[in-house]
Design a protein around this motif. Structure first.
Motif, mmCIF file in Angstrom:
data_model
loop_
_atom_site.group_PDB
_atom_site.id
_atom_site.type_symbol
_atom_site.label_atom_id
_atom_site.label_comp_id
_atom_site.label_asym_id
_atom_site.label_seq_id
_atom_site.Cartn_x
_atom_site.Cartn_y
_atom_site.Cartn_z
ATOM 1 N N THR A 115 0.769 -0.997 0.370
ATOM 2 C CA THR A 115 -0.122 -0.474 -0.103
ATOM 3 C C THR A 115 0.644 1.479 0.262
ATOM 4 O O THR A 115 0.438 2.444 0.124
ATOM 5 C CB THR A 115 -0.814 -0.026 1.513
ATOM 6 O OG1 THR A 115 0.094 -0.089 2.871
ATOM 7 C CG2 THR A 115 -1.577 -1.243 1.063
ATOM 8 N N SER A 116 2.198 1.288 0.262
ATOM 9 C CA SER A 116 2.931 2.104 0.111
ATOM 10 C C SER A 116 3.778 1.954 -0.495
ATOM 11 O O SER A 116 4.220 0.849 -0.870
ATOM 12 C CB SER A 116 3.675 2.771 1.720
ATOM 13 O OG SER A 116 4.299 1.635 1.808
ATOM 14 N N ILE A 136 -5.803 -0.985 -2.553
ATOM 15 C CA ILE A 136 -5.799 0.287 -2.723
ATOM 16 C C ILE A 136 -6.404 0.665 -4.137
ATOM 17 O O ILE A 136 -6.858 1.840 -4.366
ATOM 18 C CB ILE A 136 -4.163 1.155 -2.282
ATOM 19 C CG1 ILE A 136 -3.183 0.475 -3.029
ATOM 20 C CG2 ILE A 136 -4.492 1.629 -0.500
ATOM 21 C CD1 ILE A 136 -2.145 1.548 -3.045
#
Length: 211
Positions: A115-116, A136
């Motif tokens: 997610t990052s 996401i």
């Protein structure tokens, strides 16, 4: 089939059906619809206990006509069982170092959910073949791929959810390597699935010809 060949095929098709299925009969209906429409990459999710049996069944039935992989693989034990069943790639909703190490040992592409940028780079540095933008993709849409690829244009990304026949060109424009598609390629009759698969694949072909 070697790791680079598997990845090339995934990127060439650019669309992957995300499949959760309880019976071999339904698995055939989905597989036939996807193949008829030009989608030959299927992820069989381990959210159901018979995933290994479905992977083995489809692999034996279709051979190299289909590229079958395992999804929702949370641990190395499941990953090894999936590979023994015939899985050609491993996908997960999270990054797990032990799964990454095992997949690399057997030269099976591993695509963990991240997610990052920090998670994605950690996974890539450990040997992940591609990162899955999960969960996401559904929330942020195609813009997230452009956001991630601005600082890391060399990072291969697979989206998971959010792709439709109407917006697939927007996703392709971001440079996404593969798009995971669920209900469009798993719901309805074989003919319904084939119709959606044709539309999605034709959009990929049209986009590539135009660019």
């Amino acid at each position: 089939m070697y790791r680079n060949q598997i990845l090339s095929r995934i990127e060439e098709t650019a669309i992957m059906a995300i499949v959760r299925v309880e019976t071999e009969e339904r698995a055939i209906e989905i597989a036939e619809g996807c193949l008829a429409g030009g989608v030959d990459c299927l992820e069989i999710s381990y959210t159901l206990p018979n995933a290994g049996e479905i992977i083995s069944f489809l692999t034996k039935r279709y051979g190299d006509r289909l590229l079958i992989g395992a999804g929702t693989v949370l641990d190395s034990e499941t990953a090894r069982l999936a590979i023994l069943a015939g899985a050609k790639f491993i996908i997960a909703p999270n990054y797990q170092e032990s799964v990454c190490r095992l997949a690399n040992r057997y030269q099976i592409p591993y695509m963990p959910g991240c997610t990052s940028v920090t998670e994605m780079l950690t996974a890539m540095e450990a040997g992940a073949a591609m990162v899955k933008a999960f969960p996401i993709s559904n929330f942020y849409g195609s813009n997230l791929v452009s956001t991630f690829k601005t600082p890391t244009p060399y990072m291969p990304i697979m989206s998971s959810g959010g792709v439709t026949v109407e917006n697939i060109s927007e996703w392709l424009a971001t440079g996404v390597e593969c798009m995971g598609v669920g209900s469009l390629l798993t719901k309805g009759s074989t003919q319904d699935i084939a119709k959606n698969a044709v539309a999605l694949r034709q959009a990929v072909i049209d986009f590539r010809q135009a660019n």
